[in-house]
Motif scaffolding. Structure first.
Motif, PDB file in Angstrom:
ATOM      1  N   ALA A  85      11.698   2.458   1.705  1.00  0.00           N
ATOM      2  CA  ALA A  85      11.060   1.250   2.227  1.00  0.00           C
ATOM      3  C   ALA A  85       9.815   0.851   1.443  1.00  0.00           C
ATOM      4  N   VAL A  86       9.055   1.840   0.964  1.00  0.00           N
ATOM      5  CA  VAL A  86       7.828   1.527   0.228  1.00  0.00           C
ATOM      6  C   VAL A  86       8.112   1.347  -1.264  1.00  0.00           C
ATOM      7  N   TYR A  87       8.764   2.348  -1.884  1.00  0.00           N
ATOM      8  CA  TYR A  87       8.907   2.294  -3.345  1.00  0.00           C
ATOM      9  C   TYR A  87      10.168   1.570  -3.825  1.00  0.00           C
ATOM     10  N   ILE A  88      11.357   2.038  -3.443  1.00  0.00           N
ATOM     11  CA  ILE A  88      12.595   1.494  -3.999  1.00  0.00           C
ATOM     12  C   ILE A  88      12.740   0.005  -3.749  1.00  0.00           C
ATOM     13  N   PHE A 104       1.967  -2.366  -6.465  1.00  0.00           N
ATOM     14  CA  PHE A 104       1.663  -1.197  -5.639  1.00  0.00           C
ATOM     15  C   PHE A 104       0.174  -0.893  -5.721  1.00  0.00           C
ATOM     16  N   VAL A 105      -0.411  -0.581  -4.577  1.00  0.00           N
ATOM     17  CA  VAL A 105      -1.822  -0.215  -4.511  1.00  0.00           C
ATOM     18  C   VAL A 105      -1.894   1.257  -4.116  1.00  0.00           C
ATOM     19  N   LEU A 106      -2.407   2.088  -5.024  1.00  0.00           N
ATOM     20  CA  LEU A 106      -2.529   3.523  -4.789  1.00  0.00           C
ATOM     21  C   LEU A 106      -3.895   3.853  -4.209  1.00  0.00           C
ATOM     22  N   LEU A 107      -3.926   4.779  -3.265  1.00  0.00           N
ATOM     23  CA  LEU A 107      -5.175   5.199  -2.634  1.00  0.00           C
ATOM     24  C   LEU A 107      -5.832   6.327  -3.420  1.00  0.00           C
ATOM     25  N   ARG A 108      -7.165   6.292  -3.540  1.00  0.00           N
ATOM     26  CA  ARG A 108      -7.898   7.379  -4.185  1.00  0.00           C
ATOM     27  C   ARG A 108      -7.856   8.637  -3.328  1.00  0.00           C
ATOM     28  N   ASP A 109      -7.967   8.443  -2.022  1.00  0.00           N
ATOM     29  CA  ASP A 109      -7.821   9.532  -1.055  1.00  0.00           C
ATOM     30  C   ASP A 109      -7.386   8.909   0.264  1.00  0.00           C
ATOM     31  N   PHE A 110      -7.164   9.728   1.287  1.00  0.00           N
ATOM     32  CA  PHE A 110      -6.638   9.222   2.541  1.00  0.00           C
ATOM     33  C   PHE A 110      -7.692   9.158   3.646  1.00  0.00           C
ATOM     34  N   GLY A 111      -8.953   9.103   3.259  1.00  0.00           N
ATOM     35  CA  GLY A 111     -10.019   8.938   4.239  1.00  0.00           C
ATOM     36  C   GLY A 111      -9.941   7.568   4.883  1.00  0.00           C
ATOM     37  N   PRO A 112     -10.342   7.453   6.160  1.00  0.00           N
ATOM     38  CA  PRO A 112     -10.250   6.173   6.865  1.00  0.00           C
ATOM     39  C   PRO A 112     -11.026   5.045   6.200  1.00  0.00           C
ATOM     40  N   LYS A 113     -12.230   5.350   5.673  1.00  0.00           N
ATOM     41  CA  LYS A 113     -13.009   4.310   5.002  1.00  0.00           C
ATOM     42  C   LYS A 113     -12.329   3.856   3.716  1.00  0.00           C
ATOM     43  N   LEU A 160       0.846  -1.186   0.000  1.00  0.00           N
ATOM     44  CA  LEU A 160       0.000   0.000   0.000  1.00  0.00           C
ATOM     45  C   LEU A 160       0.886   1.242   0.000  1.00  0.00           C
ATOM     46  N   THR A 161       0.673   2.143  -0.951  1.00  0.00           N
ATOM     47  CA  THR A 161       1.513   3.347  -1.034  1.00  0.00           C
ATOM     48  C   THR A 161       0.899   4.452  -0.175  1.00  0.00           C
ATOM     49  N   PHE A 162       0.860   4.187   1.121  1.00  0.00           N
ATOM     50  CA  PHE A 162       0.287   5.160   2.062  1.00  0.00           C
ATOM     51  C   PHE A 162       1.276   6.277   2.368  1.00  0.00           C
ATOM     52  N   LEU A 163       2.529   5.930   2.592  1.00  0.00           N
ATOM     53  CA  LEU A 163       3.543   6.937   2.893  1.00  0.00           C
ATOM     54  C   LEU A 163       3.947   7.684   1.626  1.00  0.00           C
ATOM     55  N   PRO A 164       4.151   8.999   1.712  1.00  0.00           N
ATOM     56  CA  PRO A 164       4.522   9.770   0.520  1.00  0.00           C
ATOM     57  C   PRO A 164       5.904   9.393  -0.001  1.00  0.00           C
ATOM     58  N   PHE A 165       6.025   9.316  -1.315  1.00  0.00           N
ATOM     59  CA  PHE A 165       7.300   8.960  -1.936  1.00  0.00           C
ATOM     60  C   PHE A 165       8.367  10.030  -1.712  1.00  0.00           C
ATOM     61  N   TYR A 166       7.960  11.249  -1.380  1.00  0.00           N
ATOM     62  CA  TYR A 166       8.955  12.296  -1.158  1.00  0.00           C
ATOM     63  C   TYR A 166       9.597  12.194   0.226  1.00  0.00           C
ATOM     64  N   HIS A 203       1.288  -5.621   2.589  1.00  0.00           N
ATOM     65  CA  HIS A 203       2.293  -4.846   3.312  1.00  0.00           C
ATOM     66  C   HIS A 203       1.816  -3.400   3.473  1.00  0.00           C
ATOM     67  N   ILE A 204       1.864  -2.912   4.704  1.00  0.00           N
ATOM     68  CA  ILE A 204       1.448  -1.538   5.008  1.00  0.00           C
ATOM     69  C   ILE A 204       2.499  -0.907   5.900  1.00  0.00           C
ATOM     70  N   PHE A 205       3.134   0.145   5.423  1.00  0.00           N
ATOM     71  CA  PHE A 205       4.120   0.878   6.218  1.00  0.00           C
ATOM     72  C   PHE A 205       3.555   2.273   6.460  1.00  0.00           C
ATOM     73  N   ALA A 206       3.566   2.725   7.700  1.00  0.00           N
ATOM     74  CA  ALA A 206       2.924   3.996   8.026  1.00  0.00           C
ATOM     75  C   ALA A 206       3.533   4.605   9.279  1.00  0.00           C
ATOM     76  N   ILE A 207       3.168   5.848   9.532  1.00  0.00           N
ATOM     77  CA  ILE A 207       3.604   6.534  10.738  1.00  0.00           C
ATOM     78  C   ILE A 207       2.713   6.110  11.907  1.00  0.00           C
ATOM     79  N   PRO A 208       3.165   6.315  13.167  1.00  0.00           N
ATOM     80  CA  PRO A 208       2.377   5.880  14.331  1.00  0.00           C
ATOM     81  C   PRO A 208       0.959   6.419  14.365  1.00  0.00           C
ATOM     82  N   LEU A 209       0.742   7.627  13.834  1.00  0.00           N
ATOM     83  CA  LEU A 209      -0.589   8.232  13.888  1.00  0.00           C
ATOM     84  C   LEU A 209      -1.648   7.324  13.283  1.00  0.00           C
TER      85      LEU A 209
END
Length: 342
Positions: free
Chosen positions: A151-154, A163-172, A138-144, A185-191
């Motif tokens: 960790a996500v892209y390279i 890679f699975v791209l999100l339409r938006d970042f809403g919880p649903k 899941l490409t949740f974390l920004p590539f920049y 695989h999902i890599f994300a920040i603690p929030l």
């Protein structure tokens, strides 16, 4: 009309176009500056001026320097050229605690980041697990961001994963996308993990004292047997099936939290209910430095970030500060308009 090796900003969110333009900038002999799109225009305009950014590619946003949008690129005629790849990518620090720095990486540093993944896979076979024959990131974390780029892209692009791209970042959208496309695989920040934890525990409490007591009893049982091979996996799979169904389903194989501190309670929750959530460490200046690779739930839940990955050395100096060196790190740091080789 742009000189070779010039700095070209890439300012847009994760998308197929971002990936195409990232490689196109390099292939044209320019150095991409991966722009943090969450920074305001004034801050970015000052930064572009300080580092002589000659052009910025965007999906609509305009800056004081030369700006080219996706629509303008798509309408432009192709220009013949001799491809000579540039050999440097620059990322921005977040700027939350001090003035923004630019961290420069060459192909050699990315090579060592990819090479280090061999040791990660050797130690933790769970990292390369597939679900129903596929591995989907899941490409949740920004590539920049260094975490998102490396960790996500390279890493996963090198191994040709999906890679699975999100339409938006809403919880649903997030939860439905993971379940629908069976993301592994999902890599994300603690929030992210903390919000899911709070929502899930709140829902359990709403269902009454009996449900809450049953859940807490299951968690206590996992405290006792979670590290026992097979037994812990079997119990969590059966006891928390409904909880997982309300979150990501059963497809996630490996999840990582990184970027700041995460509560052990959150780690315990995810690892006890049947997921594998590891803690990791890294910075824009040093790349990915470590990730906890143990399969023991007790270890995953205590907040450990793991041993340094291959090619990295870490020690705590006499002042209690963490000192790191390695071949994976940025080879130059730019701050206050000045560049320092590391």
């Amino acid at each position: 009309d742009i000189e070779p090796n010039a700095l070209i900003g890439l300012c847009m969110d994760n998308s197929a176009e971002w990936i195409a333009l990232f490689w196109a900038i390099l292939r044209c002999g320019f150095r991409p500056l991966l722009v943090n799109i969450r920074l305001d225009d004034a801050t970015l305009n000052d930064l572009f001026s300080a580092y002589s950014v000659v052009c910025v590619l965007t999906d609509g946003r305009r800056f004081s320097v030369r700006t080219v949008t996706l629509d303008e690129l798509n309408a432009a005629d192709a220009v013949p050229f001799d491809p000579i790849f540039a050999d440097e990518v620059l990322l921005m620090t977040s700027g939350t605690s001090e003035q923004i720095k630019l961290c420069a990486y060459t192909g050699e540093q990315f090579y060592h980041q990819i090479k280090s993944s061999a040791e990660i896979i050797r130690v933790s076979r769970r990292m390369k697990e597939h679900y129903e024959g596929e591995l989907k990131q899941l490409t949740f974390l920004p590539f920049y961001h260094i975490f998102g780029l490396t960790a996500v892209y390279i890493w996963f692009a090198f191994f040709s994963r999906t890679f699975v791209l999100l339409r938006d970042f809403g919880p649903k959208t997030l939860l439905n996308t993971v379940r629908k496309h069976k993301v592994t695989h999902i890599f994300a920040i603690p929030l992210l993990w903390e919000r899911i934890y709070e929502t899930a525990t709140s829902e359990i409490e709403k269902r009454g004292e009996k449900t809450k007591a049953k859940f807490e009893k299951g968690m206590r049982i996992m405290d006792a047997i979670g590290d026992v091979p097979f037994l812990g996996d079997l119990f969590s799979k059966l006891a928390f099936r409904e909880v997982r169904a309300g979150i990501f389903g059963d497809s996630p194989r490996f999840m990582i939290s990184g970027g700041s501190r995460i509560s052990p309670d959150v780690l315990r929750f995810f690892n006890h209910i049947g997921y594998h959530l590891a803690n990791g460490y890294g910075m824009s200046e040093i790349g990915i430095a470590s990730v906890e690779l143990s399969n023991k739930r007790s270890r995953l839940s205590d907040g450990a970030v793991g041993a340094p990955i291959a090619g990295m050395e870490c020690r705590v100096d006499e002042n209690g500060e963490l000192a790191i060196r390695g071949r994976n790190m940025a080879h130059a740091i730019c701050q206050n308009g000045k560049r320092t080789e590391t």
